[in-house]
Design a protein around this motif. Structure first.
Motif, PDB file in Angstrom:
ATOM      1  N   ASN A 104      -1.152  25.291  38.595  1.00 16.38           N
ATOM      2  CA  ASN A 104       0.100  24.987  39.212  1.00 16.38           C
ATOM      3  C   ASN A 104       0.298  25.610  40.648  1.00 16.38           C
ATOM      4  OD1 ASN A 104       3.432  24.318  39.350  1.00 16.38           O
ATOM      5  ND2 ASN A 104       2.599  23.238  37.481  1.00 16.38           N
ATOM      6  N   ASN A 123       3.342  19.777  35.993  1.00 14.32           N
ATOM      7  CA  ASN A 123       2.523  20.493  34.787  1.00 14.32           C
ATOM      8  C   ASN A 123       3.539  21.406  34.127  1.00 14.32           C
ATOM      9  OD1 ASN A 123       0.705  20.999  33.148  1.00 14.32           O
ATOM     10  ND2 ASN A 123      -0.705  22.074  34.718  1.00 14.32           N
ATOM     11  N   TYR A 244      -0.472  18.805  43.492  1.00 13.10           N
ATOM     12  CA  TYR A 244      -0.967  19.022  42.260  1.00 13.10           C
ATOM     13  C   TYR A 244      -1.326  17.894  41.193  1.00 13.10           C
ATOM     14  CZ  TYR A 244      -2.341  21.666  37.958  1.00 13.10           C
ATOM     15  OH  TYR A 244      -3.211  21.894  37.147  1.00 13.10           O
ATOM     16  N   GLY A 245      -2.510  17.755  40.701  1.00 13.20           N
ATOM     17  CA  GLY A 245      -2.779  16.585  39.878  1.00 13.20           C
ATOM     18  C   GLY A 245      -3.758  15.671  40.641  1.00 13.20           C
ATOM     19  N   ASP A 249      -6.541  20.656  40.106  1.00  7.83           N
ATOM     20  CA  ASP A 249      -6.366  20.691  38.820  1.00  7.83           C
ATOM     21  C   ASP A 249      -7.052  21.977  38.243  1.00  7.83           C
ATOM     22  OD1 ASP A 249      -8.960  20.119  38.433  1.00  7.83           O
ATOM     23  OD2 ASP A 249      -8.559  17.873  38.637  1.00  7.83           O
ATOM     24  N   THR A 318     -10.071  12.823  47.405  1.00 14.22           N
ATOM     25  CA  THR A 318      -8.833  12.997  46.384  1.00 14.22           C
ATOM     26  C   THR A 318      -7.672  12.344  46.812  1.00 14.22           C
ATOM     27  OG1 THR A 318      -7.939  14.914  47.710  1.00 14.22           O
ATOM     28  CG2 THR A 318      -9.572  15.137  45.718  1.00 14.22           C
TER      29      THR A 318
END
Length: 369
Positions: A104, A123, A244-245, A249, A318
């Motif tokens: 995170n 998360n 994030y994600g 990750d 990404t």
């Protein structure tokens, strides 16, 4: 396609207000509904960079850590030196696993010597924190408090916030916050945000007052062209902000993300420190950098796309989006270090065919925050 709404998809205290103001789409974030756009992603972006916008980001949940051992737990969970964070200060930090992978990238707020919030990305870090506290037998309470933030972002955000809350806003420094009681409603007001623009967050500490806070901000912002909006994919990529994600990750470490400045390896102990010391010594194998992608506008990528150099896959794209301001497709790639050097020509395998891309450092647009 529709997503069924059930009680496990929680609504924010501002949910009814977002419906009244014409929200067009939601996503799911931290088990909650998070607005995606109102008029359109492009129209909302233009309002963000020209006037002022209000975002329901209550899905940015808090992990509250409080008690005699709160400082020790927060220090062991996060990569920065907690002792350098004063009461009333916020800090961007990382939570890593034992291998140095990022779990995170919260904003940490220190409300007292023994009282912290970790304002989370998507998360379940609250469960991780509870487990670590139990395993280390720490005298601390770890819970999710009744705290729901709104973001006020854009070049006229200071004017709106001053109209809504008075002169106390003027003295809030960047990544600082104050606690306030406004008409009996407890708030925290901070100079933080996720837009690359000047901005604030207003943290509501009484979920029953969601409509009150929303309408107060819109009444104060009417002279400044206030509009509802949501976290902007366009603006955050222009400004070099990571998600994030999407961009990181648990398989990615801070050195690969160019976030080693968030890791205090020479100071206190934390989860993942040994692994990150080794990565620092050996050097990361990959690096995240920006790319400009040729061709017609790309709205976004629903999954990671392979990236090649000289016919060999060297990593993935990404994130990407079309920037109206720059008139170009912008994105991030996580690739082998040799392929991340500025000016490197790459090939991105989009669902519509291959496109040429050229790497460049982040951010694409200098932030004004």
């Amino acid at each position: 396609m529709k997503i069924g709404l059930t009680p496990r998809l929680r609504r924010s205290p501002f949910y009814a207000a977002t419906l009244r103001h014409g929200v067009k789409a939601f996503t799911v974030y931290n088990h909650m509904l998070l607005p995606l756009w109102y008029e359109s992603p492009e129209a909302d972006y233009l309002k963000l960079i020209t006037d002022v916008t209000v975002w329901d980001v209550a899905a940015q949940r808090q992990v509250e850590i409080q008690g005699p051992d709160a400082r020790d737990l927060v220090q062991y969970l996060t990569t920065r030196n907690v002792d350098k964070c004063a009461i009333g200060q916020a800090r961007y930090t990382l939570v890593c696993n034992a291998e140095g992978g990022v779990l995170n990238d919260p904003v940490m707020l220190r409300l007292a010597d023994d009282h912290f919030w970790l304002s989370l990305a998507d998360n379940d870090i609250g469960l991780w924190a509870q487990a670590v506290a139990f395993e280390r037998d720490l005298d601390v309470a770890v819970r999710e408090p009744d705290v729901s933030p709104l973001q006020v972002q854009g070049p006229k955000s200071h004017e709106l916030m001053t109209a809504a809350f008075g002169d106390m806003v003027r003295d809030i420094g960047y990544y600082r916050f104050v606690e306030a009681d406004v008409e009996g409603v407890p708030l925290v007001i901070s100079r933080t945000g996720w837009s690359g623009e000047v901005g604030y967050e207003v943290w509501l500490r009484d979920g029953s007052k969601g409509d009150w806070l929303w309408e107060r901000l819109f009444a104060a912002g009417e002279p400044f062209g206030v509009a509802p909006a949501a976290p902007s994919q366009i603006r955050r990529i222009e400004g070099g902000l990571l998600s994030y994600g999407t961009d990181m990750d648990p398989t990615v470490n801070p050195h690969e993300l160019n976030l080693a400045w968030l890791v205090d390896l020479d100071e206190n102990d934390f989860i993942g420190k040994a692994a990150l010391l080794q990565i620092q010594e050996e050097g990361p194998k990959r690096s995240l950098t920006g790319v400009r992608i040729e061709g017609d506008p790309i709205d976004s990528n629903a999954e990671h796309w392979d990236v090649s150099r000289d016919g060999h896959v060297v990593g993935v794209l990404t994130s990407c989006v079309y920037s109206p301001t720059l008139g170009a497709n912008l994105g991030y790639v996580l690739v082998e270090r040799a392929a991340a050097a500025a000016g490197t020509e790459l090939v991105v395998a989009t669902p519509d065919g291959e496109r040429t891309a050229v790497t460049q450092p982040l951010p694409f647009v200098e932030t004004k925050k």
